[in-house]
Scaffold this motif. Structure first.
Motif, mmCIF file in Angstrom:
data_model
loop_
_atom_site.group_PDB
_atom_site.id
_atom_site.type_symbol
_atom_site.label_atom_id
_atom_site.label_comp_id
_atom_site.label_asym_id
_atom_site.label_seq_id
_atom_site.Cartn_x
_atom_site.Cartn_y
_atom_site.Cartn_z
ATOM 1 N N VAL A 2 19.410 16.057 38.882
ATOM 2 C CA VAL A 2 18.972 14.818 38.247
ATOM 3 C C VAL A 2 20.171 14.258 37.485
ATOM 4 C CG1 VAL A 2 17.467 13.776 36.514
ATOM 5 C CG2 VAL A 2 16.565 15.542 38.040
ATOM 6 N N ILE A 3 20.500 12.994 37.749
ATOM 7 C CA ILE A 3 21.614 12.329 37.068
ATOM 8 C C ILE A 3 21.045 11.228 36.195
ATOM 9 C CG2 ILE A 3 23.654 10.874 37.384
ATOM 10 C CD1 ILE A 3 24.322 12.436 39.881
ATOM 11 N N ALA A 4 21.495 11.167 34.932
ATOM 12 C CA ALA A 4 20.943 10.199 33.985
ATOM 13 C C ALA A 4 22.038 9.564 33.155
ATOM 14 C CB ALA A 4 19.932 10.886 33.067
ATOM 15 N N ASN A 5 21.805 8.304 32.774
ATOM 16 C CA ASN A 5 22.747 7.643 31.865
ATOM 17 C C ASN A 5 22.259 7.705 30.412
ATOM 18 O OD1 ASN A 5 20.661 5.839 32.303
ATOM 19 N ND2 ASN A 5 21.970 4.034 32.186
ATOM 20 N N HIS A 6 21.165 8.450 30.188
ATOM 21 C CA HIS A 6 20.700 8.822 28.853
ATOM 22 C C HIS A 6 20.267 10.285 28.914
ATOM 23 C CE1 HIS A 6 20.707 4.737 27.138
ATOM 24 N NE2 HIS A 6 20.315 4.340 28.348
ATOM 25 N N ALA A 7 20.271 10.952 27.779
ATOM 26 C CA ALA A 7 19.980 12.395 27.755
ATOM 27 C C ALA A 7 18.505 12.712 27.580
ATOM 28 C CB ALA A 7 20.781 13.052 26.630
ATOM 29 N N ASP A 8 17.652 11.709 27.454
ATOM 30 C CA ASP A 8 16.255 11.917 27.063
ATOM 31 C C ASP A 8 15.463 12.819 28.005
ATOM 32 O OD1 ASP A 8 17.438 9.359 26.159
ATOM 33 O OD2 ASP A 8 15.537 9.081 25.107
ATOM 34 N N LEU A 9 15.729 12.758 29.298
ATOM 35 C CA LEU A 9 14.863 13.424 30.276
ATOM 36 C C LEU A 9 15.368 14.803 30.707
ATOM 37 C CD1 LEU A 9 13.867 10.374 32.506
ATOM 38 C CD2 LEU A 9 12.893 11.172 30.359
ATOM 39 N N GLU A 10 16.344 15.337 30.015
ATOM 40 C CA GLU A 10 16.860 16.659 30.376
ATOM 41 C C GLU A 10 15.783 17.741 30.343
ATOM 42 O OE1 GLU A 10 20.589 19.675 29.423
ATOM 43 O OE2 GLU A 10 20.266 17.898 28.164
ATOM 44 N N PRO A 11 14.867 17.777 29.346
ATOM 45 C CA PRO A 11 13.831 18.820 29.351
ATOM 46 C C PRO A 11 12.940 18.784 30.600
ATOM 47 C CG PRO A 11 13.976 17.803 27.187
ATOM 48 C CD PRO A 11 14.812 16.961 28.112
ATOM 49 N N ILE A 12 12.695 17.595 31.134
ATOM 50 C CA ILE A 12 11.863 17.499 32.342
ATOM 51 C C ILE A 12 12.594 18.099 33.539
ATOM 52 C CG2 ILE A 12 10.806 15.892 33.970
ATOM 53 C CD1 ILE A 12 10.256 14.036 31.615
ATOM 54 N N ALA A 13 13.868 17.786 33.678
ATOM 55 C CA ALA A 13 14.652 18.368 34.776
ATOM 56 C C ALA A 13 14.663 19.884 34.674
ATOM 57 C CB ALA A 13 16.072 17.814 34.756
ATOM 58 N N SER A 64 19.271 20.833 37.997
ATOM 59 C CA SER A 64 20.436 20.627 37.143
ATOM 60 C C SER A 64 20.412 19.198 36.614
ATOM 61 C CB SER A 64 21.730 20.866 37.921
ATOM 62 O OG SER A 64 21.817 22.203 38.350
ATOM 63 N N PHE A 65 20.826 19.034 35.360
ATOM 64 C CA PHE A 65 20.798 17.724 34.722
ATOM 65 C C PHE A 65 22.212 17.319 34.346
ATOM 66 C CE2 PHE A 65 20.363 14.785 31.153
ATOM 67 C CZ PHE A 65 19.344 13.942 31.583
ATOM 68 N N ALA A 66 22.625 16.153 34.824
ATOM 69 C CA ALA A 66 23.959 15.634 34.505
ATOM 70 C C ALA A 66 23.820 14.358 33.707
ATOM 71 C CB ALA A 66 24.746 15.383 35.786
ATOM 72 N N TYR A 67 24.283 14.402 32.462
ATOM 73 C CA TYR A 67 24.239 13.234 31.581
ATOM 74 C C TYR A 67 25.559 12.484 31.703
ATOM 75 C CZ TYR A 67 24.567 10.655 27.141
ATOM 76 O OH TYR A 67 24.749 9.684 26.187
ATOM 77 N N LEU A 68 25.497 11.295 32.332
ATOM 78 C CA LEU A 68 26.690 10.498 32.579
ATOM 79 C C LEU A 68 26.440 9.073 32.102
ATOM 80 C CD1 LEU A 68 27.557 11.700 36.208
ATOM 81 C CD2 LEU A 68 28.667 12.397 34.089
ATOM 82 N N PRO A 69 26.799 8.776 30.840
ATOM 83 C CA PRO A 69 26.619 7.405 30.340
ATOM 84 C C PRO A 69 27.409 6.418 31.194
ATOM 85 C CG PRO A 69 27.167 8.924 28.558
ATOM 86 C CD PRO A 69 27.393 9.664 29.827
ATOM 87 N N VAL A 70 26.795 5.265 31.443
ATOM 88 C CA VAL A 70 27.427 4.241 32.274
ATOM 89 C C VAL A 70 27.517 2.945 31.482
ATOM 90 C CG1 VAL A 70 27.291 2.902 34.405
ATOM 91 C CG2 VAL A 70 26.530 5.284 34.382
ATOM 92 N N SER A 71 28.695 2.351 31.479
ATOM 93 C CA SER A 71 28.911 1.044 30.860
ATOM 94 C C SER A 71 29.908 0.276 31.712
ATOM 95 C CB SER A 71 29.442 1.204 29.435
ATOM 96 O OG SER A 71 30.750 1.765 29.454
ATOM 97 N N ALA A 72 30.105 -0.968 31.376
ATOM 98 C CA ALA A 72 31.081 -1.773 32.112
ATOM 99 C C ALA A 72 32.481 -1.180 32.003
ATOM 100 C CB ALA A 72 31.065 -3.206 31.596
ATOM 101 N N ALA A 73 32.751 -0.524 30.881
ATOM 102 C CA ALA A 73 34.093 0.011 30.652
ATOM 103 C C ALA A 73 34.374 1.270 31.462
ATOM 104 C CB ALA A 73 34.288 0.301 29.160
ATOM 105 N N ASN A 74 33.344 2.077 31.749
ATOM 106 C CA ASN A 74 33.591 3.372 32.409
ATOM 107 C C ASN A 74 32.865 3.510 33.736
ATOM 108 O OD1 ASN A 74 30.894 3.791 31.714
ATOM 109 N ND2 ASN A 74 31.236 5.926 31.131
ATOM 110 N N ARG A 75 32.354 2.420 34.281
ATOM 111 C CA ARG A 75 31.519 2.506 35.477
ATOM 112 C C ARG A 75 32.243 3.184 36.642
ATOM 113 N NH1 ARG A 75 26.861 0.153 36.522
ATOM 114 N NH2 ARG A 75 27.145 -1.239 34.728
#
Length: 290
Positions: A121-132, A138-149
């Motif tokens: 499971v890949i997410a741009n917020h960490a909220d759903l890690e317990p569900i994964a 496996s849970f991968a928290y990868l914030p996405v913005s215009a600067a780091n897309r």
């Protein structure tokens, strides 16, 4: 569990005798056909076929079916795919903060309704890690913005390769995938590999906040659309849609609540159709064999 079957999908130029050609190939190798669906698009000059047959008693071993089908497709100048009903592909689910679509998919996998595995499971917020974690993914928290897309998508592609992912499901991911991502991961042919759920009955209310805009227009029907992802925002080939009636007493919060049920149903149906190889894309649209 039912006996395993093989599934052949074929898209080729239309010509006389194709049903006989394809079904005859299965029969010549001792196959017992359990489903056969065909569609001839006269305007496009294309023939679409899905044939499913029992593996028991078939004259070719599994490893020989695909090469033999390839030779058949080459002879017909077509695109093809072979799959097996007992195969469980590795699927990655992309999410943001909303959990309803993720929970529904994972529950359907656990119950055996969706024939797939979800190792990632890949997410741009960490909220759903317990569900994964609850469902062993496996849970991968990868914030996405215009600067780091670009950097974030490069890491996403690395993870997809590491986990040998064959299908990506955007379960309320709320981010737009770039053409670079799609060109790297998605299939260029008639068999796409990224499915999105959009919270409106497309093509109405594309883009953000469709329930708010639907309420403002006073619509009497809202819905959700599961579609393959292309470079066109919310414009990919539609797989499945679900609707519900709304009334003048319903507020935006009511539309959102009812819409979530539509989203779950449309997405689950679309994923199952994809996994069962009942969807074929041509001319920017889908043929769904049910």
């Amino acid at each position: 569990m039912s006996a395993p079957t093989a599934i052949l999908q074929m898209i080729c130029p239309d010509q006389p005798g194709l049903v006989r050609e394809l079904s005859g190939w299965v029969a010549a190798n001792g196959g017992n056909i359990v489903h056969a669906d065909h569609h001839s698009d006269q305007g496009a000059g294309l023939f679409l076929s899905r044939i499913e047959w029992q593996l028991e008693g078939f004259g070719l071993p599994r490893e020989a079916i695909c090469p033999t089908a390839r030779a058949l497709a080459e002879r017909l100048d077509g695109a093809y795919r072979v799959n097996f009903s007992d195969y469980r592909p590795a699927v990655a689910i992309f999410v943001s903060k909303q959990d309803h679509a993720l929970l529904d998919l994972l529950w359907r996998v656990r119950s055996g309704e969706l024939p797939m595995r979800v190792p990632l499971v890949i997410a741009n917020h960490a909220d759903l890690e317990p569900i994964a974690a609850q469902f062993g993914a496996s849970f991968a928290y990868l914030p996405v913005s215009a600067a780091n897309r670009e950097e974030a998508e490069a890491r996403q592609l690395e993870l997809l390769a590491e986990h040998q992912i064959e299908l990506v499901i955007l379960a309320k991911y709320m981010q737009v995938l770039t053409p670079r991502f799609l060109a790297t991961f998605d299939s260029p042919d008639a068999f796409h590999r990224v499915i999105n759920i959009h919270h409106s009955f497309l093509p109405a209310f594309q883009g953000a906040q469709p329930y708010h805009r639907a309420w403002e227009r006073g619509v009497k029907l809202i819905g959700a659309t599961a579609h393959y992802v292309t470079e066109e925002l919310d414009g990919g080939p539609i797989i499945a849609q679900s609707t519900v009636a709304v009334g003048h007493r319903d507020e935006v919060a009511d539309l959102i609540r009812m819409g979530r049920d539509c989203e779950r149903l449309a997405l689950a149906r679309a994923v199952r159709l994809h996994l069962r190889r009942q969807v074929m894309v041509y001319r920017g649209r889908t043929a769904v064999f049910e």
